[in-house]
Structure formats: structure tokens, C-alpha cells
Design an enzyme around this catalytic site. Structure first.
Site, PDB file in Angstrom:
ATOM      1  N   LEU A 185     -37.492   1.739  39.849  1.00  0.00           N
ATOM      2  CA  LEU A 185     -37.400   2.208  41.232  1.00  0.00           C
ATOM      3  C   LEU A 185     -36.712   1.201  42.149  1.00  0.00           C
ATOM      4  CD1 LEU A 185     -40.860   3.988  41.665  1.00  0.00           C
ATOM      5  CD2 LEU A 185     -38.633   4.995  41.114  1.00  0.00           C
ATOM      6  N   HIS A 229     -40.063  -4.925  25.934  1.00  0.00           N
ATOM      7  CA  HIS A 229     -38.613  -4.835  25.725  1.00  0.00           C
ATOM      8  C   HIS A 229     -38.303  -5.800  24.591  1.00  0.00           C
ATOM      9  CE1 HIS A 229     -34.296  -4.683  27.183  1.00  0.00           C
ATOM     10  NE2 HIS A 229     -34.289  -5.791  26.454  1.00  0.00           N
ATOM     11  N   HIS A 244     -41.403   4.875  31.965  1.00  0.00           N
ATOM     12  CA  HIS A 244     -40.366   3.831  32.002  1.00  0.00           C
ATOM     13  C   HIS A 244     -39.298   4.202  33.032  1.00  0.00           C
ATOM     14  CE1 HIS A 244     -38.152   0.613  29.501  1.00  0.00           C
ATOM     15  NE2 HIS A 244     -37.545   0.729  30.670  1.00  0.00           N
ATOM     16  N   ASP A 298     -36.058   5.775  30.936  1.00  0.00           N
ATOM     17  CA  ASP A 298     -35.480   4.476  31.292  1.00  0.00           C
ATOM     18  C   ASP A 298     -34.481   4.662  32.433  1.00  0.00           C
ATOM     19  OD1 ASP A 298     -34.851   1.810  31.408  1.00  0.00           O
ATOM     20  OD2 ASP A 298     -33.848   1.710  29.456  1.00  0.00           O
ATOM     21  N   HIS A 330     -38.151   1.903  24.747  1.00  0.00           N
ATOM     22  CA  HIS A 330     -36.840   2.445  24.379  1.00  0.00           C
ATOM     23  C   HIS A 330     -36.377   2.098  22.955  1.00  0.00           C
ATOM     24  CE1 HIS A 330     -35.901  -1.582  25.745  1.00  0.00           C
ATOM     25  NE2 HIS A 330     -35.836  -1.250  27.020  1.00  0.00           N
ATOM     26  N   GLY A 386     -27.456   0.354  32.224  1.00  0.00           N
ATOM     27  CA  GLY A 386     -28.447   1.277  32.748  1.00  0.00           C
ATOM     28  C   GLY A 386     -27.866   2.594  33.210  1.00  0.00           C
ATOM     29  N   ASN A 438     -38.710  -5.312  37.128  1.00  0.00           N
ATOM     30  CA  ASN A 438     -37.527  -6.147  37.434  1.00  0.00           C
ATOM     31  C   ASN A 438     -37.124  -5.947  38.891  1.00  0.00           C
ATOM     32  OD1 ASN A 438     -36.807  -3.543  36.741  1.00  0.00           O
ATOM     33  ND2 ASN A 438     -34.891  -4.122  35.743  1.00  0.00           N
TER      34      ASN A 438
END
Length: 424
Positions: free
Chosen positions: A59, A175, A56, A300, A228, A319, A90
Site C-alpha cells: 500500500l 521473501h 500480500h 503481490d 510468492h 513490481g 517496505n
């Protein structure tokens, strides 16, 4: 010509043994006898382990190179001892078609230091609703399908996605978040939230969708992985699903295992989704990694610019980053703290993720790909984001004490990270 890594303590089948490891043409080989032209690297006092795997990671490329790039993100992975990462979808454009995925794969081939397997999105545009992607066309090139960052809100759409994923034997990597339960929240709906006048995210927003999806897994037979996990209810739901024999797995992240909402500060580096939860949730997560309910620890890793993370808890982007400090803080605070055996940490950070996603490798024996990391498990240091190779600097572990410095990372026989203190 071989490279011989000598005098290391090598991890194999749950224990360390002192031996020489030989690498040739990207793989481990049996012949450890030095020959003319061979390269010798001495690893006295160091531990050689299978390369870490993070299923997870964000990049950010294509689309958001100001936050991270494949080059910087995989350099950070190598710095942290990771040899394989799975990249979340994403992106702009989202990997929702063969053409869009090809753009991402081209950047990976050009710039990646470690092995990168992308996820395709579940929905077109990675919107969590609307039209499903062409699962059959994308499946050969991806680790699975995910709309990470968004929960798929429609039960009917998720059920159909699961049926299509099952048909191509790829996992749905979910998610889990019920949008109507968010109510504008951005940290856990707990004591800190109420005391400081913030808007909270309730635990039910996560576990309610986990509960829905597990029922769908029972109907579709899909391989299903929960991203997560942060709540005690989610842990209990996954534990019960596994007991029923469903094809279910899950991950949690270092920050949920080591921090709670009592540790929050009015800084963006403490803001992530899902948020830091209660002490009870943290205790349930620790129990889950001990009893096998939780299969993997994934960072994550979600980098943003300094400006995006500099607006406090309310205004900052969701994040945090973790690739370069995850092993060190987990080893120091869980293993050295007597909470988690070292072998279990390796299962969570390397062995089990490989099994779940069919990644192969993970064994230090002849014929296997030479993917490994070397750690100095006696090295204590302070987590300093200014030393990170990632473009992201926002970590709740800044200033924490860590133990276990990455000295060397090797991917298919190539040294992709080497600490300047390591000679030979």
C-alpha cells in the site's frame, strides 16, 4: 434497519444456493422478512461469495504516496472484490517499532475502505540483516513478520527470528532470496533472457533459501509462510515439508500461474520479483494449487509510478499491480478453462488465507461479519488499466480477456464498491 440482498446465488459450503441475505449492524442476520424502512438490493443473476482476501499487498504508505496510498490501494481492493488485505512493511519508516507501526495504523484507520492488517518487519529498518525487531511489542497489532523485498541472509538471524515469532504465535512471512546468487539479474535466467542479452535471476536464488528456512522451521516449530513461490523446486520443498508435519504454508501469484518467461516483452509491466519463470515452473505451480501444496493466491500488488515502470525490462522498478484484475483473469483462464474448480479458487482467494492468518469470517451465516463480494460471472471484459482505482497501471494482463465483473463489495455491512450498473 436491515439491508436485504435478494435473489442472489449465494456461495456456501462449496456450492451455490438461491436465497436472500440479510445484513444489520455490520453482520449477517437470520431475519429476511422485509420490514418498514428496510433497504432491498436485487441481485438477480449474480453470485454472492465471501469477500476475497489478499495476504500480500503493497500500500506504499507511509513514505511513498506517489506510488499508492492506503486510500487508493484499498479502493482498488474493493473494486476487485477484496474485503481484507495484509499490507507489506517496505515503507518509510518501516513498521519496526510500536511508534513507526502506529503511524501506519493511523493512516489505515483514517483512509482504508477495506480491512487492512499490516505486517511488521523482521529486522530493524527492514534491511534483511542487523538487529531484530521487538516481536513481543509488535505482535498484538500485526498479521505476522516479514522483510518482504529482502531475504534474511543470515541463517542464525533467521533462526532467532523464528524462535521469537513462535513465542508470540505469529508467522514468519518470508521473501526467499539469496543475494549472492542474484548476480545483477532482473528476469528469469531462461531462454528469453539469453536470446535478448539480459541478465538472469536463477531459480536457485529462491529455492535455496526456502530449503534453508524449512530446516529452521523443523528446529524452531515456527509458523512459516513462503511469499510468492515461483519455482518448481520451491513447490516440491513445501510439499515435502507439509508431509513431515511442519507448520508451513505458501502463496503464489496470478502472473506465475498464467504467464511464463516466454510471454515477456521489453516492457516494465512484465518485471517483478521473483520473475516470470519457465513453463515447467508454471506447470508445477498449477499442480500445487490443485493438490493443496499452495495455500493461497496473493496478488503481490506492487504499484510504482509510470516513470518508474517506463524504462523497459532492465531499467524499470520491480513490481506489478493485480488487485483489480486477479479474480477476473483467474476465473476466465483457470476455472472457465477447465483447469481449476470454482470451489478451489474460493479456497485459495478467500477461505484458506483467513484460516492461515486467523482472520475469521468467510461464512455467510447469521452472526458472522458481513464481508462479501458480488460478481457477475457471465460478464466478459478486457483488462483496461485506465479503469483502475489504484495509482499503479503496470500489469502484464493489460488487454487480456477476463470474466467475472465485481458488482458489489461489502465490508462489515458497508458498501465500499458498487458497479454503476447495479441498482437498488
Amino acid at each position: 434497519m436491515k439491508t436485504l440482498y435478494t435473489h442472489a446465488e449465494v456461495y456456501r459450503d462449496g456450492r451455490f444456493e438461491r436465497r436472500t441475505v440479510a445484513v444489520e449492524d455490520g453482520r449477517f442476520v437470520d431475519d429476511t422478512t422485509p420490514a418498514a424502512g428496510d433497504r432491498i438490493v436485487g441481485l438477480e443473476g449474480l453470485r454472492l461469495v465471501p469477500g476475497l482476501v489478499d495476504v500480500h499487498v503493497h500500500l506504499r504508505e507511509p513514505g511513498h504516496p506517489e506510488k499508492e496510498s492506503v486510500a487508493t490501494g484499498t479502493a482498488a481492493a474493493a473494486h476487485g472484490g477484496y474485503t481484507t488485505v495484509c499490507a507489506m512493511p517496505n515503507l518509510t519508516p518501516a513498521p519496526d517499532s510500536p511508534d513507526h507501526l502506529a503511524e501506519e495504523l493511523g493512516i489505515i484507520r483514517r483512509d482504508a475502505r477495506v480491512r487492512v492488517l499490516p505486517y511488521a518487519s523482521i529486522t530493524v529498518g527492514q534491511r534483511g540483516c542487523g538487529e531484530l525487531v521487538d516481536f513481543e511489542a509488535l505482535a498484538p497489532f500485526v498479521a505476522g513478520f516479514s522483510d518482504d523485498g529482502r531475504g534474511v541472509q543470515s541463517e542464525e538471524l533467521m533462526e532467532e527470528a523464528m524462535r521469537r515469532a513462535a513465542a508470540v504465535d505469529r508467522p514468519i512471512v518470508a521473501h526467499c532470496e539469496v543475494d549472492e546468487l542474484l548476480r545483477g539479474g532482473y528476469i528469469h535466467d531462461g531462454e528469453y533472457c539469453r536470446r535478448h542479452g539480459h541478465r538472469g535471476i536463477c531459480s536457485e536464488s529462491e529455492w535455496r533459501q526456502v530449503e534453508r528456512d524449512l530446516a529452521l522451521v523443523g528446529r524452531t516449530g515456527c509458523r512459516y509462510h513462503v511469499c510468492h513461490v515461483s519455482t518448481k523446486e520451491s513447490v516440491a520443498l513445501v510439499r515435502a515439508a507439509k508431509a513431515r508435519g511442519l507448520r508451513v504454508s505458501c502463496e503464489t501469484a496470478p502472473h506465475y500461474l498464467l504467464l511464463t518467461d516466454a510471454d515477456l516483452r521489453e516492457e516494465g509491466r512484465f518485471k517483478m520479483n521473483p520473475p516470470l519463470r519457465s513453463a515447467e515452473d508454471r506447470a508445477a505451480l498449477v499442480e500445487g494449487i490443485l493438490d493443496g501444496t499452495i495455500d493461497a493466491i496473493a496478488t503481490d500488488h506492487a504499484p510504482h509510478t509510470a516513470a518508474e515502470k517506463g524504462r523497459g525490462l532492465e531499467g524499470s522498478a520491480m513490481g506489478v499491480v493485480g488487485l483489480e484484475c486477479a479474480f477476473g483473469v483467474l476465473y476466465r483462464h483457470l476455472v472457465c478453462g477447465g483447469i481449476l474448480p470454482f470451489g478451489r479458487l474460493m479456497e485459495l482467494m478467500s477461505i484458506r488465507p483467513r484460516q492461515l492468518f486467523g482472520l475469521g469470517g468467510g461464512r455467510i451465516e447469521a452472526g458472522e461479519p458481513a464481508d462479501f463480494a458480488v460478481f457477475d460471472l457471465g460478464a466478459d471484459y478486457e483488462v483496461d488499466p485506465d479503469t483502475f482505482l489504484s495509482k499503479g497501471r503496470a500489469t502484464p494482463f493489460a488487454g487480456w480477456q477476463a470474466r467475472g465483473r465485481t458488482m458489489l463489495t461489502v465490508v462489515q455491512g458497508r458498501e465500499v464498491w458498487r458497479d454503476e450498473a447495479l441498482h437498488g
